[in-house]
Design a protein around this motif. Sequence first.
Motif, PDB file in Angstrom:
ATOM      1  N   MET A 269     -21.263  37.329   1.280  1.00 23.57           N
ATOM      2  CA  MET A 269     -21.472  37.432   2.712  1.00 23.57           C
ATOM      3  C   MET A 269     -20.598  36.402   3.405  1.00 23.57           C
ATOM      4  N   ALA A 270     -19.777  36.866   4.311  1.00 23.10           N
ATOM      5  CA  ALA A 270     -18.824  35.992   4.969  1.00 23.10           C
ATOM      6  C   ALA A 270     -19.488  35.019   5.927  1.00 23.10           C
ATOM      7  N   ASP A 271     -20.577  35.436   6.587  1.00 21.18           N
ATOM      8  CA  ASP A 271     -21.227  34.593   7.578  1.00 21.18           C
ATOM      9  C   ASP A 271     -22.289  33.682   6.970  1.00 21.18           C
ATOM     10  N   GLU A 272     -22.434  33.709   5.664  1.00 21.49           N
ATOM     11  CA  GLU A 272     -23.454  32.903   5.006  1.00 21.49           C
ATOM     12  C   GLU A 272     -22.965  31.480   4.783  1.00 21.49           C
ATOM     13  N   LYS A 273     -23.837  30.522   5.076  1.00 24.77           N
ATOM     14  CA  LYS A 273     -23.580  29.132   4.725  1.00 24.77           C
ATOM     15  C   LYS A 273     -24.699  28.709   3.797  1.00 24.77           C
ATOM     16  N   LYS A 274     -24.357  27.894   2.806  1.00 21.74           N
ATOM     17  CA  LYS A 274     -25.326  27.547   1.777  1.00 21.74           C
ATOM     18  C   LYS A 274     -25.386  26.036   1.630  1.00 21.74           C
ATOM     19  N   ILE A 275     -26.615  25.506   1.610  1.00 18.56           N
ATOM     20  CA  ILE A 275     -26.797  24.081   1.362  1.00 18.56           C
ATOM     21  C   ILE A 275     -27.731  23.910   0.167  1.00 18.56           C
ATOM     22  N   LYS A 276     -27.519  22.833  -0.575  1.00 19.94           N
ATOM     23  CA  LYS A 276     -28.379  22.530  -1.717  1.00 19.94           C
ATOM     24  C   LYS A 276     -29.694  21.943  -1.216  1.00 19.94           C
ATOM     25  N   THR A 277     -30.772  22.298  -1.916  1.00 13.60           N
ATOM     26  CA  THR A 277     -32.078  21.718  -1.640  1.00 13.60           C
ATOM     27  C   THR A 277     -32.594  21.054  -2.912  1.00 13.60           C
ATOM     28  N   LYS A 278     -33.763  20.487  -2.837  1.00  8.10           N
ATOM     29  CA  LYS A 278     -34.363  19.826  -3.997  1.00  8.10           C
ATOM     30  C   LYS A 278     -34.544  20.799  -5.158  1.00  8.10           C
ATOM     31  N   THR A 279     -34.963  22.031  -4.855  1.00  5.35           N
ATOM     32  CA  THR A 279     -35.291  22.983  -5.916  1.00  5.35           C
ATOM     33  C   THR A 279     -34.401  24.217  -5.940  1.00  5.35           C
ATOM     34  N   GLY A 280     -33.347  24.253  -5.167  1.00  2.00           N
ATOM     35  CA  GLY A 280     -32.496  25.436  -5.149  1.00  2.00           C
ATOM     36  C   GLY A 280     -31.472  25.382  -4.035  1.00  2.00           C
ATOM     37  N   PHE A 281     -31.460  26.459  -3.233  1.00  2.00           N
ATOM     38  CA  PHE A 281     -30.473  26.586  -2.173  1.00  2.00           C
ATOM     39  C   PHE A 281     -31.112  27.133  -0.905  1.00  2.00           C
ATOM     40  N   CYS A 282     -30.530  26.766   0.225  1.00  5.58           N
ATOM     41  CA  CYS A 282     -30.918  27.300   1.523  1.00  5.58           C
ATOM     42  C   CYS A 282     -29.716  28.067   2.056  1.00  5.58           C
ATOM     43  N   HIS A 283     -29.893  29.371   2.217  1.00  4.56           N
ATOM     44  CA  HIS A 283     -28.821  30.239   2.712  1.00  4.56           C
ATOM     45  C   HIS A 283     -29.056  30.459   4.200  1.00  4.56           C
ATOM     46  N   ILE A 284     -28.081  30.088   5.010  1.00  3.23           N
ATOM     47  CA  ILE A 284     -28.203  30.259   6.453  1.00  3.23           C
ATOM     48  C   ILE A 284     -27.366  31.464   6.845  1.00  3.23           C
ATOM     49  N   LEU A 285     -28.043  32.529   7.220  1.00  3.01           N
ATOM     50  CA  LEU A 285     -27.412  33.781   7.604  1.00  3.01           C
ATOM     51  C   LEU A 285     -27.488  33.934   9.120  1.00  3.01           C
ATOM     52  N   PRO A 286     -26.726  34.860   9.700  1.00  2.00           N
ATOM     53  CA  PRO A 286     -26.775  35.035  11.159  1.00  2.00           C
ATOM     54  C   PRO A 286     -28.153  35.412  11.690  1.00  2.00           C
ATOM     55  N   ASP A 287     -28.961  36.105  10.880  1.00  2.00           N
ATOM     56  CA  ASP A 287     -30.261  36.578  11.367  1.00  2.00           C
ATOM     57  C   ASP A 287     -31.463  35.895  10.729  1.00  2.00           C
ATOM     58  N   LYS A 288     -31.252  35.132   9.634  1.00  2.00           N
ATOM     59  CA  LYS A 288     -32.385  34.501   8.965  1.00  2.00           C
ATOM     60  C   LYS A 288     -31.942  33.338   8.087  1.00  2.00           C
ATOM     61  N   ILE A 289     -32.945  32.574   7.664  1.00  2.00           N
ATOM     62  CA  ILE A 289     -32.750  31.510   6.682  1.00  2.00           C
ATOM     63  C   ILE A 289     -33.494  31.947   5.432  1.00  2.00           C
TER      64      ILE A 289
END
Length: 161
Positions: free
Chosen positions: A1-21
């Motif tokens: 997904m081109a608009d997805e941004k991803k950050i590391k969390t304590k237990t996995g990942f947080c994907h920030i999409l245009p319509d949801k997290i």
Amino acid sequence: MADEKKIKTKTGFCHILPDKIVLTKDASISNLQTSPENHIGKILFIYTIIAFVNFYFAYKGYELDNTLQMVVSALFGIILIYGIVTSINNSTTSVIERDKIKEVRLKKAVNGITRTRFEVFFEDEKGKIKKRLIMLPGYLKSGPIETDYAIKTMTEEKLLS
């Protein structure tokens, strides 16, 4: 997904999409299985039972004139009750719609005691305001670098002001 941004969390990942997290255990959201139920109630129920057991031991310590047992058990019970009260509106949901987000707060780490985290306040399907914690990696797992990146990403996405 081109608009997805991803950050590391304590237990996995947080994907920030245009319509949801979306919060996942692995780096991919393709095999995400969402569960509509919120499991925080079960955990809080167990904590409540443990708190009452501690209060019982505090009472027994009082009856036996054992001050140490009374104070330690009462203190643990009070700490658990405080944790329950402050966590009552927390959520364990893995998907948060961006249009339901009311506010995102950054809580900086207290070195050696807490982790840096985002507190996402959002409206659930019942119209109640809930809080979802997004815990960032700790100091020993490149925490400061990941925290800086996460803050930059959340600010760019206009989630954090």
